[in-house]
Design a protein around this motif. Structure first.
Motif, PDB file in Angstrom:
ATOM      1  N   GLY A 157       0.789  -1.227   0.000  1.00 14.00           N
ATOM      2  CA  GLY A 157       0.000   0.000   0.000  1.00 14.00           C
ATOM      3  C   GLY A 157       0.816   1.269   0.000  1.00 14.00           C
ATOM      4  O   GLY A 157       0.261   2.367   0.075  1.00 14.00           O
ATOM      5  N   GLU A 158       2.141   1.171  -0.099  1.00 12.42           N
ATOM      6  CA  GLU A 158       3.014   2.343  -0.057  1.00 12.42           C
ATOM      7  C   GLU A 158       3.988   2.326  -1.234  1.00 12.42           C
ATOM      8  O   GLU A 158       5.193   2.139  -1.051  1.00 12.42           O
ATOM      9  N   PRO A 159       3.513   2.485  -2.462  1.00  8.06           N
ATOM     10  CA  PRO A 159       4.435   2.504  -3.596  1.00  8.06           C
ATOM     11  C   PRO A 159       5.350   3.721  -3.511  1.00  8.06           C
ATOM     12  O   PRO A 159       4.935   4.799  -3.078  1.00  8.06           O
ATOM     13  N   PRO A 160       6.615   3.593  -3.901  1.00  2.69           N
ATOM     14  CA  PRO A 160       7.525   4.732  -3.837  1.00  2.69           C
ATOM     15  C   PRO A 160       7.151   5.791  -4.865  1.00  2.69           C
ATOM     16  O   PRO A 160       6.625   5.482  -5.936  1.00  2.69           O
ATOM     17  N   ALA A 161       7.412   7.046  -4.537  1.00  9.40           N
ATOM     18  CA  ALA A 161       7.201   8.143  -5.477  1.00  9.40           C
ATOM     19  C   ALA A 161       8.441   8.295  -6.354  1.00  9.40           C
ATOM     20  O   ALA A 161       9.508   7.738  -6.073  1.00  9.40           O
ATOM     21  N   SER A 162       8.302   9.067  -7.424  1.00 11.71           N
ATOM     22  CA  SER A 162       9.422   9.235  -8.349  1.00 11.71           C
ATOM     23  C   SER A 162      10.628   9.849  -7.652  1.00 11.71           C
ATOM     24  O   SER A 162      11.773   9.491  -7.942  1.00 11.71           O
ATOM     25  N   GLY A 163      10.370  10.768  -6.703  1.00  7.85           N
ATOM     26  CA  GLY A 163      11.479  11.387  -5.993  1.00  7.85           C
ATOM     27  C   GLY A 163      12.307  10.384  -5.211  1.00  7.85           C
ATOM     28  O   GLY A 163      13.541  10.500  -5.123  1.00  7.85           O
ATOM     29  N   GLU A 164      11.652   9.359  -4.634  1.00 11.46           N
ATOM     30  CA  GLU A 164      12.387   8.331  -3.910  1.00 11.46           C
ATOM     31  C   GLU A 164      13.266   7.514  -4.850  1.00 11.46           C
ATOM     32  O   GLU A 164      14.392   7.135  -4.489  1.00 11.46           O
ATOM     33  N   LEU A 165      12.767   7.255  -6.048  1.00 13.96           N
ATOM     34  CA  LEU A 165      13.573   6.509  -7.010  1.00 13.96           C
ATOM     35  C   LEU A 165      14.760   7.340  -7.483  1.00 13.96           C
ATOM     36  O   LEU A 165      15.864   6.807  -7.681  1.00 13.96           O
ATOM     37  N   VAL A 166      14.557   8.635  -7.660  1.00 19.70           N
ATOM     38  CA  VAL A 166      15.677   9.509  -8.044  1.00 19.70           C
ATOM     39  C   VAL A 166      16.733   9.499  -6.942  1.00 19.70           C
ATOM     40  O   VAL A 166      17.940   9.425  -7.214  1.00 19.70           O
ATOM     41  N   GLN A 167      16.293   9.574  -5.692  1.00 16.20           N
ATOM     42  CA  GLN A 167      17.237   9.523  -4.575  1.00 16.20           C
ATOM     43  C   GLN A 167      18.029   8.218  -4.591  1.00 16.20           C
ATOM     44  O   GLN A 167      19.241   8.208  -4.331  1.00 16.20           O
ATOM     45  N   ALA A 168      17.358   7.106  -4.881  1.00 19.73           N
ATOM     46  CA  ALA A 168      18.036   5.810  -4.916  1.00 19.73           C
ATOM     47  C   ALA A 168      19.064   5.765  -6.046  1.00 19.73           C
ATOM     48  O   ALA A 168      20.156   5.211  -5.878  1.00 19.73           O
ATOM     49  N   VAL A 169      18.722   6.345  -7.187  1.00 16.42           N
ATOM     50  CA  VAL A 169      19.671   6.404  -8.303  1.00 16.42           C
ATOM     51  C   VAL A 169      20.904   7.207  -7.886  1.00 16.42           C
ATOM     52  O   VAL A 169      22.042   6.831  -8.186  1.00 16.42           O
ATOM     53  N   ARG A 170      20.675   8.301  -7.166  1.00 10.47           N
ATOM     54  CA  ARG A 170      21.821   9.105  -6.703  1.00 10.47           C
ATOM     55  C   ARG A 170      22.658   8.312  -5.702  1.00 10.47           C
ATOM     56  O   ARG A 170      23.896   8.368  -5.722  1.00 10.47           O
ATOM     57  N   ARG A 171      21.986   7.582  -4.788  1.00  7.58           N
ATOM     58  CA  ARG A 171      22.723   6.800  -3.790  1.00  7.58           C
ATOM     59  C   ARG A 171      23.586   5.729  -4.439  1.00  7.58           C
ATOM     60  O   ARG A 171      24.640   5.375  -3.922  1.00  7.58           O
ATOM     61  N   ALA A 172      23.129   5.203  -5.561  1.00 10.93           N
ATOM     62  CA  ALA A 172      23.902   4.183  -6.261  1.00 10.93           C
ATOM     63  C   ALA A 172      25.246   4.724  -6.721  1.00 10.93           C
ATOM     64  O   ALA A 172      26.207   3.973  -6.898  1.00 10.93           O
ATOM     65  N   HIS A 173      25.325   6.045  -6.936  1.00 14.26           N
ATOM     66  CA  HIS A 173      26.584   6.744  -7.214  1.00 14.26           C
ATOM     67  C   HIS A 173      27.331   6.106  -8.395  1.00 14.26           C
ATOM     68  O   HIS A 173      28.496   5.707  -8.284  1.00 14.26           O
ATOM     69  N   ALA A 174      26.627   5.988  -9.505  1.00 14.64           N
ATOM     70  CA  ALA A 174      27.213   5.364 -10.688  1.00 14.64           C
ATOM     71  C   ALA A 174      26.959   6.224 -11.923  1.00 14.64           C
ATOM     72  O   ALA A 174      26.026   7.023 -11.953  1.00 14.64           O
ATOM     73  N   ARG A 175      27.806   6.043 -12.920  1.00 14.95           N
ATOM     74  CA  ARG A 175      27.623   6.771 -14.180  1.00 14.95           C
ATOM     75  C   ARG A 175      26.484   6.176 -14.995  1.00 14.95           C
ATOM     76  O   ARG A 175      25.821   6.884 -15.753  1.00 14.95           O
ATOM     77  N   GLU A 176      26.284   4.854 -14.854  1.00 12.63           N
ATOM     78  CA  GLU A 176      25.227   4.145 -15.576  1.00 12.63           C
ATOM     79  C   GLU A 176      24.364   3.384 -14.578  1.00 12.63           C
ATOM     80  O   GLU A 176      24.887   2.741 -13.663  1.00 12.63           O
ATOM     81  N   VAL A 177      23.054   3.467 -14.746  1.00 15.51           N
ATOM     82  CA  VAL A 177      22.140   2.801 -13.816  1.00 15.51           C
ATOM     83  C   VAL A 177      21.068   2.047 -14.591  1.00 15.51           C
ATOM     84  O   VAL A 177      20.461   2.590 -15.522  1.00 15.51           O
ATOM     85  N   VAL A 178      20.831   0.811 -14.189  1.00 10.84           N
ATOM     86  CA  VAL A 178      19.717   0.020 -14.702  1.00 10.84           C
ATOM     87  C   VAL A 178      18.614   0.077 -13.641  1.00 10.84           C
ATOM     88  O   VAL A 178      18.848  -0.272 -12.482  1.00 10.84           O
ATOM     89  N   LEU A 179      17.422   0.500 -14.038  1.00 13.19           N
ATOM     90  CA  LEU A 179      16.314   0.686 -13.103  1.00 13.19           C
ATOM     91  C   LEU A 179      15.265  -0.396 -13.313  1.00 13.19           C
ATOM     92  O   LEU A 179      14.764  -0.579 -14.427  1.00 13.19           O
ATOM     93  N   LEU A 180      14.948  -1.129 -12.235  1.00  6.78           N
ATOM     94  CA  LEU A 180      13.964  -2.213 -12.286  1.00  6.78           C
ATOM     95  C   LEU A 180      12.771  -1.847 -11.404  1.00  6.78           C
ATOM     96  O   LEU A 180      12.854  -1.942 -10.175  1.00  6.78           O
TER      97      LEU A 180
END
Length: 571
Positions: A382-405
């Motif tokens: 009942g708590e799907p993540p918002a787009s901002g949370e996914l952007v934060q996760a991409v930043r945390r990954a700290h990579a030049r290339e990211v695969v998003l699932l």
């Protein structure tokens, strides 16, 4: 595109304002994060404000969607109540929680119109005053030079304006803008850093969107820095924040006025949770949390509250909530592990070449994905993540290339928006439209960081696409399905997103689903078992596959509290 000017504040104006404010915070988010030095220099105020307003805007859109099939439109009361509720349940951080109360205060006035379709400038003046007063009351120890000061100035300026909603909104915006520029003179940590208050800067952006909603004209930019400040060494103290401005460094934060405004180190944890409780219990809770820590903000009412506090004993803060009522959506953040602090005294961490970011439905899979090297975003039931949370996760990954699932068909558009945002920051992002966590497992199994990016994405996409996905859940309501009418409590077996089986027994239904999925062949069955599934279901299905499908292997994972009783993948 310029907005069509609106004289009155009605439901459409609420919708327009939320959309414009979300875009305004999206544009300003990084800059606001970068000047965030009070009460904790954790560099996330802009992001928290964005996520809070995104939740409010989503709730308003849901109200309008509910009226699309008929001729009627939502009332002003419907729209503002949805806005306030969405902000309350989605509030993040200190400033986001205060923003939620500001919106709730406005809604309390605007919803008093009853069946009225709109309010005029006088109604907006009253709403802005209620917003400022209620937000100040929600903070245990109000501090001047913060968003509270900016909100009060906006309300005061609005009270001196005569005219329609556009006139009142513009007066409020200009009053807030002037108050924001003066915040460094009221709070020493802002003066030392040479910046204005981050939460106040976000509120000015929201009020600027209100002006645009009524007039169709974009408001003037708000200041980011103190009017007079010798830039250089003092600004370098804030260099741990990601900066878009050329006069703020990009290296790690050093200990200084930004890092510790109180000079005492400050509490170690931020604790936030929603709480179902009555007013008397919340009054006692406020007193207890106030004794435990600082930055206490409790907002809400009518039995639902959002609690925010900074403490050293996070467990005690949660226990206090349990004694007061039913806390849920509990979030605990260790400031020492935040991005704004992790690099102190060390050179900037080198970016990895490639990373995987995945949304997962339970703690068990979060651990599994993490062990495989992915950055996991937990999506509780009942708590799907918002787009901002996914952007934060991409930043945390700290990579030049990211695969998003995304691992959920419903999250595809949210993930696409996050990927687009991350690309504007120079990160190469590929979105693989996985519809289930078992497809994500298959994709992760063939992931090879050493391959060319495009080749890796193709292989992962192919593996995910070759994996059929099923799940077993319990129906919550009586409804029509592709397999017939189900009743509340029935066990549903889904294959590739469609209901294929309606049964009464979990194990029997899961067996039927598995057999149907294996009719087209397969080499590997993946079972992800939720906490609420019968203890023997995995062993029964493993034995069934072993006896009936000799060439098929089975692997079982524990998913934890994941919503579905069972996830099934067939490769």
């Amino acid at each position: 595109m310029a907005q069509v000017p609106q004289t009155f504040f009605d439901a459409l104006a609420v919708r327009t304002w939320c959309g414009l404010a979300l875009r305004a915070l999206g544009r300003a988010r990084e800059e606001i994060d970068a000047i965030n030095v009070y009460p904790v220099a954790d560099g996330d105020t802009g992001t928290n404000l964005y996520l809070t307003l995104e939740s409010a805007a989503t709730a308003v859109e849901a109200v309008f969607a509910g009226y699309e099939t008929g001729c009627a439109e939502p009332s002003l009361a419907d729209a503002v109540r949805a806005m306030a509720h969405g902000a309350l349940i989605g509030a993040r951080g200190n400033s986001g929680t205060i923003l939620a109360q500001l919106l709730r205060g406005m809604a309390q006035v605007l919803a008093e119109t009853g069946d009225a379709s709109h309010v005029d400038g006088s109604g907006l003046r009253l709403a802005l005053r209620r917003a400022a007063d209620s937000a100040r009351q929600a903070v245990a120890h109000p501090v001047e030079g913060t968003v509270l000061t900016v909100a009060s100035a906006a309300a005061e300026a609005a009270e001196g304006a005569e005219g329609d909603c556009g006139t009142v909104a513009r007066a409020a915006y200009e009053g807030a803008r002037a108050a924001l520029a003066a915040t460094p003179g009221q709070l020493a940590v802002l003066e030392r850093a040479g910046v204005v208050d981050a939460g106040g800067r976000g509120l000015v952006a929201v009020l600027g969107a209100l002006v645009e909603a009524f007039t169709g004209e974009a408001a003037r930019e708000a200041p980011l820095r103190a009017a007079s400040h010798a830039r250089g060494a003092a600004r370098a103290d804030c260099a741990g924040h990601a900066r878009a401005e050329s006069d703020c460094g990009a290296g790690p934060a050093e200990a200084g006025p930004c890092a510790d405004p109180a000079g005492t180190g400050g509490p170690a944890f931020e604790v936030i949770y929603l709480l179902e409780a009555d007013d008397a219990a919340v009054t006692r809770l406020r007193a207890r949390l106030d004794a435990l820590g600082d930055s206490l903000v409790v907002v809400g009412g009518d039995g639902l509250w959002n609690v925010h506090v900074h403490v050293d004993d996070a467990g005690a803060a949660v226990e206090a909530g349990v004694e007061a009522g039913r806390p849920y959506r509990i979030r605990i953040t260790h400031f020492g592990l935040g991005d704004a602090h992790a690099g102190r005294g060390r050179p900037p961490r080198e970016r990895a070449q490639r990373a995987v970011v995945a949304v997962v439905p339970g703690e068990g899979l979060a651990g599994l994905y993490g062990e495989a090297g992915a950055t996991a975003v937990l999506a509780r039931p009942g708590e799907p993540p918002a787009s901002g949370e996914l952007v934060q996760a991409v930043r945390r990954a700290h990579a030049r290339e990211v695969v998003l699932l995304p691992n959920d068909a419903e999250l595809r558009h949210t993930a696409a928006a996050a990927a687009e945002q991350a690309r504007t920051e120079g990160i190469r992002v590929a979105l693989i439209p996985t519809r289930s966590a078992v497809q994500g497992i298959a994709a992760l199994a063939v992931h090879e960081p050493g391959r060319r990016f495009d080749e890796d994405v193709v292989q992962m996409t192919s593996a995910a696409g070759a994996t059929r996905h099923g799940e077993v859940v319990v129906a919550e309501h009586r409804s029509w399905t592709t397999a017939g009418i189900c009743q509340a409590g029935d066990v549903l077996g889904l294959i590739d997103g469609d209901v294929a089986v309606i049964g009464a027994d979990v194990t029997a239904t899961a067996r039927i689903v598995l057999d149907r999925m294996l009719q087209a062949g397969g080499e590997l069955v993946t079972l992800v078992v939720g906490d609420e599934a019968p203890p023997a279901v995995a062993a029964h299905l493993e034995a069934h596959v072993r006896e009936s499908y000799l060439a098929v292997d089975t692997v079982v994972y524990r998913g934890g509290r994941q919503g579905a009783l069972l996830l099934i993948g067939v490769e």
